[in-house]
Enzyme design. Structure first.
Site, PDB file in Angstrom:
ATOM      1  N   ASP A 340      -5.898  -8.220   5.683  1.00  0.00           N
ATOM      2  CA  ASP A 340      -5.164  -7.517   4.644  1.00  0.00           C
ATOM      3  C   ASP A 340      -6.065  -6.417   4.109  1.00  0.00           C
ATOM      4  O   ASP A 340      -7.308  -6.515   4.180  1.00  0.00           O
ATOM      5  CB  ASP A 340      -4.753  -8.467   3.520  1.00  0.00           C
ATOM      6  N   GLU A 342      -6.491  -3.468   0.724  1.00  0.00           N
ATOM      7  CA  GLU A 342      -6.043  -2.869  -0.531  1.00  0.00           C
ATOM      8  C   GLU A 342      -6.402  -1.396  -0.472  1.00  0.00           C
ATOM      9  O   GLU A 342      -7.430  -1.019   0.104  1.00  0.00           O
ATOM     10  CB  GLU A 342      -6.705  -3.543  -1.743  1.00  0.00           C
ATOM     11  N   GLU A 385      -1.509   2.570 -12.517  1.00  0.00           N
ATOM     12  CA  GLU A 385      -0.437   1.777 -11.918  1.00  0.00           C
ATOM     13  C   GLU A 385      -0.905   1.075 -10.657  1.00  0.00           C
ATOM     14  O   GLU A 385      -0.458  -0.038 -10.346  1.00  0.00           O
ATOM     15  CB  GLU A 385       0.787   2.659 -11.618  1.00  0.00           C
ATOM     16  N   HIS A 484      -3.811  -9.275  -6.179  1.00  0.00           N
ATOM     17  CA  HIS A 484      -3.603  -9.363  -4.736  1.00  0.00           C
ATOM     18  C   HIS A 484      -4.838  -8.861  -4.003  1.00  0.00           C
ATOM     19  O   HIS A 484      -4.815  -7.829  -3.358  1.00  0.00           O
ATOM     20  CB  HIS A 484      -2.370  -8.547  -4.332  1.00  0.00           C
ATOM     21  N   ASP A 489      -5.398 -12.594   0.009  1.00  0.00           N
ATOM     22  CA  ASP A 489      -4.123 -12.432   0.705  1.00  0.00           C
ATOM     23  C   ASP A 489      -4.231 -12.794   2.179  1.00  0.00           C
ATOM     24  O   ASP A 489      -3.296 -13.345   2.770  1.00  0.00           O
ATOM     25  CB  ASP A 489      -3.633 -10.986   0.563  1.00  0.00           C
TER      26      ASP A 489
END
Length: 564
Positions: A340, A342, A385, A484, A489
């Site tokens: 995974d 980010e 955000e 996350h 993850d």
């Protein structure tokens, strides 16, 4: 000529702009670097002897648009909230109010005109934070100040509105017919600069009747008796020209960006980059890197030296060291890597970057205990955000290695494996973009990819198939998932994938998986033969008696049995 290589974008122009002021108001300069998709790089700088920082920031953006082809989309990075908010939030309101009381109105109108019929992606970047393009534009802005004449001999009150000819040292417009000629849209001014050796106003057509001020400091330069008079320092000799330099650069593995390199004219190959890769405040990094500043694949003894990471990603944190194990199982059959990432955003092709990679290794659907985990300084600022999703803050990433330092080790670890990711196209597009910046071969040619989201959509058609939804539906991976994180993850996805594909009964994925393949901590599998249990003779006799009694009480049932 500049030979500092900045990575171009595919199919569109990239620009970094900045303004600088020594005193606000004071001597100021602006800089812009424009990178064409071909790799050609255009450096622009200029300055004013008496100006403000906001005006120079605006001039940097103007210079970028005036020196880039109109036909191509452009992405512009600026560290000025004044410019970014002005163009994206305030401009429409100013125009509705007919520009009433707008500071620097002539520059805003000029910028607005340049934006017409152009596709522009405005991006904010934190200034002086080690971002390559921003640092380079800052150096150009300061160069604009340095090239101003040194002597000032008088102050002129209510000067004429001078238009300064430009010393353009580029044949860019000759090669690009869509190029917005720097002089084409300038209004004519009857006052010749030959007779008025006033400073080189890079604003070119500055309207001094506006009498607006950038900030409270500007008020110190207003005439106390006649409001609206603006004082300018005049120069001896010729005005300082705006200078434009071009260079053709090809981005490849041999040309890397220099986050903290003060020499803007330096470029290096991966074999010579030790002096140019960023240095971190983390004293532990040196133990894990080679002389070129790249993190080396770690054996067990080196991994044992890593400090225990406390998981805090909201502030600078020296307890994290990249985990980049030697790929000891590379080439083994049935090697699967659940991964995974980010990122800073959603579009790798638009300049978003990877900030975390997490990988868990399995062989023959059994965990080996090998994990890869890195945080990466993306060299761009993330918005709130995005941070709210993964909880990884800019200030934490500032001390992490850049991708140039860890990319080859990650690439090597992936070789020959089956990669499993949820919405795999997203992760693979980011990995490929990062590897391409290093000049590494297409990763898709050396691995196979399985998308667990595609598997879930086939199994649970019409249902939500996010990783969170699958965790609840399959009753696996129920760990604290406040944020996350990529490694978390990846670990949870491993449980989800095994459950969806008939995997394991008990995973205990958070346990210390010692012993590697075939170790004592491996998980139970469905392949174990189950013991057969046979009925006793007494049990069989009792069952026959029950059936006979049932037939006596149900004649129709007895007939049906007789016909079978």
């Amino acid at each position: 000529m500049s030979n500092h290589a900045l990575t171009p974008l595919v199919g569109r122009t990239l620009a970094y702009t900045d303004g600088a002021c020594r005193g606000n108001p004071g001597k100021g300069g602006f800089g812009a670097v424009v990178i064409l998709p071909t790799g050609e790089q255009i450096d622009i700088c200029g300055g004013e002897a008496h100006t403000t920082n906001n005006r120079m920031e605006l001039m940097g953006a103007i210079a970028a648009l005036e020196n880039s082809p109109k036909a191509l989309p452009i992405q512009i990075w600026s560290d000025s909230s004044y410019v970014i908010k002005g163009i994206s939030e305030w401009l429409a309101g100013w125009k509705k109010k007919h520009w009433k009381n707008v500071k620097n109105v002539e520059l805003w109108q000029r910028l607005d005109k340049l934006c017409e019929q152009r596709q522009i992606d405005w991006q904010w970047v934190k200034g002086h934070a080690g971002h390559d393009g921003n640092e380079y534009a800052d150096k150009l802005a300061n160069q604009g100040i340095d090239q101003l004449p040194k002597s000032f001999n008088k102050v002129i009150k209510n000067p004429p509105n001078p238009t300064t000819d430009l010393d353009v040292k580029s044949n860019f417009s000759d090669k690009n017919p869509d190029f917005d000629d720097k002089k084409k849209d300038l209004p004519m001014n009857p006052m010749s600069t030959d007779n008025n050796p006033v400073l080189n106003h890079s604003a070119l057509t500055r309207d001094f009747s506006d009498a607006s001020f950038d900030d409270a400091q500007d008020m110190e330069f207003a005439d106390s008796e006649i409001m609206g008079d603006i004082f300018l320092q005049a120069l001896d000799g010729e005005p300082a020209p705006i200078t434009i330099q071009t260079s053709t650069t090809q981005t490849s593995k041999a040309q890397i960006s220099h986050t903290q390199n003060d020499d803007v004219s330096t470029q290096s190959s991966l074999g010579e980059q030790a002096a140019h890769l960023p240095t971190s405040a983390n004293p532990h990094f040196a133990v894990f890197t080679n002389p070129q500043g790249q993190f080396v694949p770690q054996d067990d003894s080196l991994i044992a030296q890593r400090p225990v990471f406390n998981g805090i990603t909201s502030q600078p944190n020296p307890t994290f060291i990249p985990l980049l194990p030697i790929a000891k199982h590379k080439g083994t059959a049935n090697r699967q890597l659940i991964l995974d990432t980010e990122t800073t955003g959603f579009e790798a092709q638009n300049g978003d970057r990877i900030i975390e990679v997490g990988i868990v290794e399995m062989i023959n659907r059994r965990f080996t205990g090998e994990k890869l985990h890195v945080y990466i300084n993306p060299k761009i600022e993330m918005g709130e955000e995005v941070i709210r999703v993964h909880g990884i803050h800019n200030v934490f990433l500032n001390d992490m290695p850049v991708f140039e330092q860890v990319g080859e080790a990650i690439y090597d670890f992936l070789q020959g494996a089956e990669l499993i990711a949820h919405n795999a196209g997203f992760d693979m597009s980011f990995l490929q973009a990062e590897f391409a910046r290093l000049g590494l071969p297409d990763i898709n040619q050396t691995v196979t990819v399985t998308d667990s989201l595609a598997i879930a959509k086939r199994m649970f058609a019409g249902q939500r198939n996010t990783l969170d939804a699958l965790v609840k539906r399959l009753n696996v991976g129920k760990q604290d998932r406040t944020f996350h994180g990529a490694l978390l993850d990846a670990e949870i996805l491993a449980e989800v994938y095994l459950a969806m594909t008939g995997g394991q009964v008990a995973l205990a994925i958070d346990d210390d998986v010692g012993g590697g393949v075939g170790g004592a901590t491996e998980h139970q599998r469905f392949s174990t033969t189950i013991k057969r249990f046979l009925a006793s003779s007494d049990a069989e006799q009792a069952h026959l008696e029950w059936l006979n009694a049932l037939k006596d009480n149900n004649p129709q049932l007895a007939e049906n049995w007789a016909s079978v």
